[in-house]
Motif scaffolding. Sequence first.
Motif, mmCIF file in Angstrom:
data_model
loop_
_atom_site.group_PDB
_atom_site.id
_atom_site.type_symbol
_atom_site.label_atom_id
_atom_site.label_comp_id
_atom_site.label_asym_id
_atom_site.label_seq_id
_atom_site.Cartn_x
_atom_site.Cartn_y
_atom_site.Cartn_z
ATOM 1 N N ASN A 15 0.835 -1.210 0.000
ATOM 2 C CA ASN A 15 0.000 0.000 0.000
ATOM 3 C C ASN A 15 0.870 1.260 0.000
ATOM 4 N N LEU A 16 2.156 1.121 0.304
ATOM 5 C CA LEU A 16 3.062 2.283 0.330
ATOM 6 C C LEU A 16 3.665 2.614 -1.031
ATOM 7 N N LEU A 17 3.368 1.788 -2.036
ATOM 8 C CA LEU A 17 3.931 2.054 -3.373
ATOM 9 C C LEU A 17 3.631 3.486 -3.801
ATOM 10 N N THR A 19 4.874 6.148 -2.585
ATOM 11 C CA THR A 19 5.060 7.146 -1.530
ATOM 12 C C THR A 19 6.518 7.257 -1.094
ATOM 13 N N ARG A 20 7.286 6.147 -1.203
ATOM 14 C CA ARG A 20 8.678 6.119 -0.754
ATOM 15 C C ARG A 20 9.459 5.148 -1.634
ATOM 16 N N GLU A 21 10.785 5.222 -1.535
ATOM 17 C CA GLU A 21 11.687 4.296 -2.225
ATOM 18 C C GLU A 21 11.429 4.198 -3.735
ATOM 19 N N ILE A 24 13.758 2.026 -5.902
ATOM 20 C CA ILE A 24 13.595 0.556 -5.907
ATOM 21 C C ILE A 24 12.283 0.152 -6.573
ATOM 22 N N TYR A 25 11.197 0.866 -6.216
ATOM 23 C CA TYR A 25 9.863 0.407 -6.641
ATOM 24 C C TYR A 25 9.208 1.307 -7.685
ATOM 25 N N GLY A 26 9.887 2.398 -8.107
ATOM 26 C CA GLY A 26 9.290 3.306 -9.067
ATOM 27 C C GLY A 26 8.295 4.243 -8.402
ATOM 28 N N ILE A 75 -0.105 -12.873 -7.442
ATOM 29 C CA ILE A 75 0.270 -12.473 -6.083
ATOM 30 C C ILE A 75 1.658 -11.856 -6.037
ATOM 31 N N ASN A 76 1.734 -10.695 -5.398
ATOM 32 C CA ASN A 76 3.011 -10.159 -4.932
ATOM 33 C C ASN A 76 2.953 -10.261 -3.415
ATOM 34 N N PRO A 77 3.624 -11.254 -2.842
ATOM 35 C CA PRO A 77 3.500 -11.473 -1.395
ATOM 36 C C PRO A 77 4.302 -10.484 -0.553
ATOM 37 N N GLY A 78 5.005 -9.537 -1.211
ATOM 38 C CA GLY A 78 5.846 -8.614 -0.449
ATOM 39 C C GLY A 78 6.886 -9.392 0.347
ATOM 40 N N GLY A 79 7.209 -8.922 1.531
ATOM 41 C CA GLY A 79 8.229 -9.570 2.356
ATOM 42 C C GLY A 79 7.856 -10.970 2.800
ATOM 43 N N LEU A 80 6.562 -11.322 2.758
ATOM 44 C CA LEU A 80 6.146 -12.686 3.133
ATOM 45 C C LEU A 80 6.713 -13.728 2.179
ATOM 46 N N THR A 81 7.095 -13.270 0.971
ATOM 47 C CA THR A 81 7.758 -14.149 0.005
ATOM 48 C C THR A 81 8.881 -14.933 0.666
ATOM 49 N N HIS A 82 9.631 -14.240 1.508
ATOM 50 C CA HIS A 82 10.895 -14.764 2.023
ATOM 51 C C HIS A 82 10.758 -15.416 3.393
ATOM 52 N N THR A 83 9.526 -15.403 3.940
ATOM 53 C CA THR A 83 9.352 -15.874 5.328
ATOM 54 C C THR A 83 8.214 -16.860 5.531
ATOM 55 N N VAL A 101 4.652 -12.255 -8.653
ATOM 56 C CA VAL A 101 5.184 -11.000 -9.203
ATOM 57 C C VAL A 101 6.042 -10.302 -8.162
ATOM 58 N N HIS A 102 7.178 -9.777 -8.592
ATOM 59 C CA HIS A 102 7.955 -8.849 -7.764
ATOM 60 C C HIS A 102 8.305 -7.639 -8.617
ATOM 61 N N ILE A 103 8.071 -6.486 -8.063
ATOM 62 C CA ILE A 103 8.341 -5.240 -8.790
ATOM 63 C C ILE A 103 9.845 -5.059 -8.971
ATOM 64 N N SER A 104 10.578 -5.272 -7.900
ATOM 65 C CA SER A 104 12.033 -5.106 -7.940
ATOM 66 C C SER A 104 12.697 -6.424 -8.319
ATOM 67 N N ASP A 105 13.962 -6.343 -8.726
ATOM 68 C CA ASP A 105 14.735 -7.554 -9.034
ATOM 69 C C ASP A 105 15.309 -8.082 -7.722
ATOM 70 N N PHE A 112 18.846 -12.187 1.634
ATOM 71 C CA PHE A 112 17.621 -12.743 2.227
ATOM 72 C C PHE A 112 16.427 -12.641 1.294
ATOM 73 N N ARG A 113 16.541 -11.827 0.226
ATOM 74 C CA ARG A 113 15.439 -11.738 -0.740
ATOM 75 C C ARG A 113 15.584 -12.757 -1.864
ATOM 76 N N HIS A 114 16.653 -13.563 -1.864
ATOM 77 C CA HIS A 114 16.881 -14.484 -2.976
ATOM 78 C C HIS A 114 16.039 -15.749 -2.850
HETATM 79 O O1 CA2 Z 1 9.833 -6.236 -5.348
HETATM 80 C C1 CA2 Z 1 8.788 -6.577 -4.801
HETATM 81 O O2 CA2 Z 1 7.687 -6.495 -5.350
HETATM 82 C C2 CA2 Z 1 8.813 -7.090 -3.358
HETATM 83 O O3 CA2 Z 1 7.858 -8.155 -3.250
HETATM 84 C C3 CA2 Z 1 8.420 -5.927 -2.487
HETATM 85 C C4 CA2 Z 1 8.542 -6.208 -0.987
HETATM 86 C C5 CA2 Z 1 9.913 -6.793 -0.654
HETATM 87 O O4 CA2 Z 1 9.970 -7.176 0.723
HETATM 88 C C6 CA2 Z 1 10.235 -7.992 -1.512
HETATM 89 O O5 CA2 Z 1 11.533 -8.435 -1.181
HETATM 90 C C7 CA2 Z 1 10.180 -7.637 -2.984
HETATM 91 C C8 CA2 Z 1 8.356 -4.936 -0.158
HETATM 92 C C9 CA2 Z 1 7.121 -4.164 -0.458
HETATM 93 C C10 CA2 Z 1 7.212 -2.840 0.241
HETATM 94 O O6 CA2 Z 1 6.957 -1.828 -0.701
HETATM 95 C C11 CA2 Z 1 7.266 -0.553 -0.376
HETATM 96 C C12 CA2 Z 1 6.976 0.393 -1.315
HETATM 97 C C13 CA2 Z 1 7.270 1.708 -1.082
HETATM 98 C C14 CA2 Z 1 7.860 2.083 0.108
HETATM 99 C C15 CA2 Z 1 8.153 1.137 1.054
HETATM 100 C C16 CA2 Z 1 7.848 -0.198 0.817
#
Ligand code: CA2
Length: 151
Positions: A15-17, A19-21, A24-26, A75-83, A101-105, A112-114
Amino acid sequence: MSSHRILLVNGPNLNLLGTREPGIYGTGTLADAERLVEETAGAHGFEVRAVQSNHEGVLLDAIHAAREDCAGIVINPGGLTHTSVVLRDALSGVGLPVAEVHISDVYAREDFRHHSYVRDVADVHVIGEGIPGYGVAVERLIRVIAGHADG
Ligand code: CA2
């Protein structure tokens, strides 16, 4: 295929897409990703049910419910992908085609994201293509749903 609906799941913090970073995330937002999936799926005659939650149990409930009325899951599981073993178990438990799906590589980031608990229960993987990757994922998922094994 009994249903023309796809479940789109976005996990914690997505939900923070926008707004920050942005490096990494565009700069696109969660709403942009959801709209892209709806438009892409719609062009193939599929509706979309979009869920984002920061609570693992909410995601599990949405995945379980998909068994009743969805043909596949993006599904983009976010950090749950890795845990999350429980998220993986939910996805394999419902037995629907899955696109991860993952937005970032993730492979170009911290070690830990591998590892992905979801990787080998998913039929399609789209990694590091930014928000447009959601559109690629739903296109490939629909090919799997239609019976093309290679997605
Ligand atoms: O690259 C991806 O899509 C991820 O699933 C995004 C997760 C990250 O933990 C995975 O390793 C890769 C994090 C999502 C958090 O997204 C944010 C977006 C903007 C600002 C802060 C966090």
